[in-house]
Design an enzyme around this catalytic site. Structure first.
Site, short mmCIF file in Angstrom:
data_model
loop_
_atom_site.label_atom_id
_atom_site.label_comp_id
_atom_site.label_asym_id
_atom_site.label_seq_id
_atom_site.Cartn_x
_atom_site.Cartn_y
_atom_site.Cartn_z
CD GLU A 156 -1.91 -4.17 -7.69
OE1 GLU A 156 -2.63 -3.19 -7.42
OE2 GLU A 156 -1.64 -5.05 -6.86
CD GLU A 212 -2.75 -1.39 -0.10
OE1 GLU A 212 -3.04 -0.39 -0.80
OE2 GLU A 212 -3.08 -2.56 -0.43
MG MG Z 1 -2.92 -3.13 -4.97
#
Ligand code: MG
Length: 501
Positions: free
Chosen positions: A301, A272
Site C-alpha cells: 500500500e 494500481e
Molecule cells: Mg491498494
C-alpha cells in the site's frame, strides 16, 4: 535461473518442493483475476470449488512431513545461508505455520461463514440494516478469537490477526503509530478547515465524462509512467480496482469508470499502477519462487499511495499532467492547473472511508482499529457496535451517520475477518517516509515536472521492489532507510502540503 542466489543444496531441494506451491499461487491469482474481469456470472460455483481444491493441494504440501524435514535440516545451518535463502526459509515457515496451526474444521467453518457473510453483508448494506449482518459478524469475531489462540501471540490476541496481514506488526506498534498520528492529524485538519484554502467541494466532482475519453486519458497517463502495457501487463475494468501478479512478467491492473468526477478513475489507475510497479520490479532471479511477490499489505500500500498521493496529488504533477488531461477531457479547459490541483485535493469530513482525503483518511482507520481491538477482547459487544461507531466517528470528524450503510456497514472487510485495516495507514506512513528519503537523493519535484519518472522508479526498485519478500517489512525499512517506521514523516508531509502550500 535461481542458481545465482540459491546455492545451498538443502535450499535447492526445498525450492523444488515449493515450486508447486508457487504454481498453485499463480493459478489462484489468475482464477481470481478472471472472476473479477471476465467470468460469466454462473461460473462462480464451480470456480469456487476448483479454487478450494487447488488451495487444499497447496496446504497439503505446506503441512507435509517431507517439507518440514527439509526446513528443519536447512535451519541447522542458518549461518551458512545468504539473505535470499534465509528469506525463503522465513516466508515458508510462516506459511507452514498458518497452514498447520488452524485445525481443518475451524478453517472450513471460516470459509463457509465468510462466504455467507459476504452475501449477507451486501444485502445488509443495500437495506442499511445492521441486524442482517450482525449474526455473521458475531460468528466471524468468534472465529477470529479462535484463530488468535491457535496462531499464538505474546501480548495481545489482536497481534495474531495483525501479523496475518502485516508480518511483524503488533498492537503495540499500532498504538504507537496512532498515538503520534491522532493529535497531529486533528490539529492539521482543524487548521485546514479554518483556513479554507483547500475547499470541501469542487464543481468538477459532479462533471460527467465520456468513458472512452477517460479511458484514453488513463492509457496516456500509464504510457507516461512507462507501464509496460501488453508486454508484461494488462489494463482492464472491474467493479473494485485491483492489481494481480501472475508472475514478474505478467502483472495486471484494473480501474473503474463511474461516469463523473474524473479524478476517481484517474487516481484508481495511478494507485494500481503503484502496486503493479512493485511486482514488476522484483529481482528476476526470484522468479518461480514464493519470494517473488511484495512482502506485505502495508508495504504494498505504501507503493500505491506513493504514486497516487505523494506524486499524483502534488502541485507539480497537477501542473505537468494538465495538458494531457485537457487533451482528452475538453471540459477541463475552463479551469487553470491551479484549480485542477485544488479539485484533486478537496478536504472535508466524510462519513465514507473510501471517499476520504489525505488529511482525514487515517482517522477512519483509527476508528476501525480501536473497534476491532475491543471486539477481539470482547469489551465491545456486537449489539452496541453501530452506536459506538457513530459516537466515535463523530468525536473524530464532527459528523454522525444517519444510517448503518454510512457507518458500520460501509466496508466489505469484516465479512472476511479482522486485522487488515492498519495496512492502509502503514502504507500512508511509509509512503511519506520514502518521500523524505528520496528527496535527499534525487531532484524529486524536478523529475515530476518533466514527467520523467525513471529515477523515481529506479529508487523505489533498489530500496523496496527488487527485494520481493526477502526481508520482513521492519528489516526492509531498516536496511533501506536506516530508520524504523516513523509516522512523523506523514505529519510533516501533511503540514507542508496543507498548511504551507
Ligand atoms: Mg491498494
Amino acid at each position: 535461473m535461481n542458481q545465482e542466489v540459491f546455492r545451498d543444496e538443502n535450499i535447492k531441494k526445498i525450492l523444488e518442493k515449493v515450486r508447486t506451491i508457487w504454481a498453485l499461487d499463480i493459478a489462484d491469482s489468475l482464477m481470481g483475476w478472471d472472476i473479477e474481469v471476465l467470468m460469466p456470472q454462473e461460473g462462480a460455483t464451480e470456480r469456487g470449488v476448483a479454487r478450494a481444491e487447488l488451495q487444499a493441494l497447496s496446504q497439503s504440501i505446506l503441512k507435509s512431513k517431507e517439507l518440514k524435514n527439509l526446513v528443519d535440516e536447512a535451519e541447522k545451518n542458518m549461518e551458512k545461508l545468504n539473505d535470499y535463502e534465509k528469506g525463503l526459509i522465513r516466508v515458508l515457515k510462516r506459511r507452514m505455520k498458518i497452514a498447520t496451526a488452524i485445525p481443518e474444521e475451524i478453517l472450513k467453518e471460516y470459509v463457509k461463514t465468510t462466504s455467507e457473510a459476504t452475501i449477507q453483508w451486501r444485502i445488509a448494506r443495500s437495506k442499511s440494516e445492521y441486524g442482517i449482518f450482525k449474526p455473521y459478524l458475531e460468528k466471524i469475531v468468534d472465529l477470529m478469537r479462535k484463530f488468535a489462540e491457535y496462531l499464538g501471540y505474546e501480548e495481545h490476541p489482536y497481534d495474531a490477526l495483525l501479523d496475518l496481514h502485516e508480518e511483524g506488526f503488533r498492537t503495540r506498534d499500532a498504538d504507537k503509530m496512532f498515538n503520534i498520528l491522532e493529535p497531529g492529524i486533528r490539529r492539521i485538519f482543524s487548521r485546514v478547515q479554518r483556513e479554507g484554502v483547500y475547499k470541501s467541494k469542487h464543481e468538477l466532482e459532479d462533471m460527467e465524462y465520456n468513458v472512452e475519453d477517460m479511458k484514453n486519458l488513463n492509457l496516456e497517463i500509464l504510457k507516461i509512467l512507462e507501464y509496460p502495457l501488453g508486454v508484461r501487463s494488462r489494463f482492464d475494468v472491474s467493479t473494485h480496482p485491483f492489481t494481480t501478479s501472475i508472475g514478474i512478467r505478467d502483472v495486471r491492473i484494473t480501474t473503474r469508470y463511474e461516469g463523473k468526477d474524473f479524478k476517481r478513475s484517474m487516481y484508481s489507475t495511478i494507485h494500481e499502477y503503484g502496486h503493479a510497479l512493485y511486482e514488476l520490479q522484483i529481482d528476476e532471479r526470484l522468479s518461480g519462487t514464493i519470494l517473488a511477490t511484495g512482502v506485505s499489505g502495508g508495504i504494498h500500500e505504501s507503493q500505491s499511495r506513493f504514486w497516487e498521493n505523494i506524486i499524483g496529488r502534488s502541485r507539480v504533477f497537477a501542473e505537468a499532467i494538465y495538458p494531457t488531461i485537457k487533451k482528452h477531457l475538453k471540459f477541463v479547459e475552463k479551469y487553470t492547473p491551479e484549480e485542477i490541483y485544488y479539485y484533486f485535493n478537496t478536504v472535508k469530513p466524510s462519513l465514507i472511508r473510501v471517499d476520504a482525503d489525505e488529511v482525514t483518511y487515517n482517522l477512519h482507520i483509527l476508528l476501525r482499529y480501536k473497534l476491532e481491538k475491543s471486539m477481539i477482547t470482547g469489551e465491545l459487544k456486537m449489539d452496541e457496535l453501530p452506536e459506538v461507531w457513530n459516537t466515535e466517528i463523530e468525536k473524530l470528524l464532527g459528523i454522525r451517520p444517519k444510517k448503518d450503510s454510512e457507518g458500520v456497514l460501509q466496508d466489505i472487510h469484516w465479512s472476511s475477518g479482522l486485522g487488515s485495516f492498519c495496512n492502509y495507514t502503514i502504507g500512508n506512513v511509509v509512503a511519506a517516509q520514502i518521500l523524505n528519503h528520496i528527496k535527499r537523493e534525487i531532484n524529486f519535484e524536478n523529475q515530476i515536472a518533466k514527467l520523467d519518472f525513471k529515477p523515481i522508479r529506479e529508487y523505489l526498485k533498489n530500496k523496496i521492489h527488487i527485494w520481493g519478500s526477502v526481508y520482513e517489512p521492519k528489516e526492509l525499512l531498516k536496511r533501506s532507510f536506516n530508520e524504523e517506521m516513523n509516522p512523523e514523516h506523514l505529519l510533516k508531509y501533511l503540514e507542508e502540503k496543507y498548511l504551507k502550500g
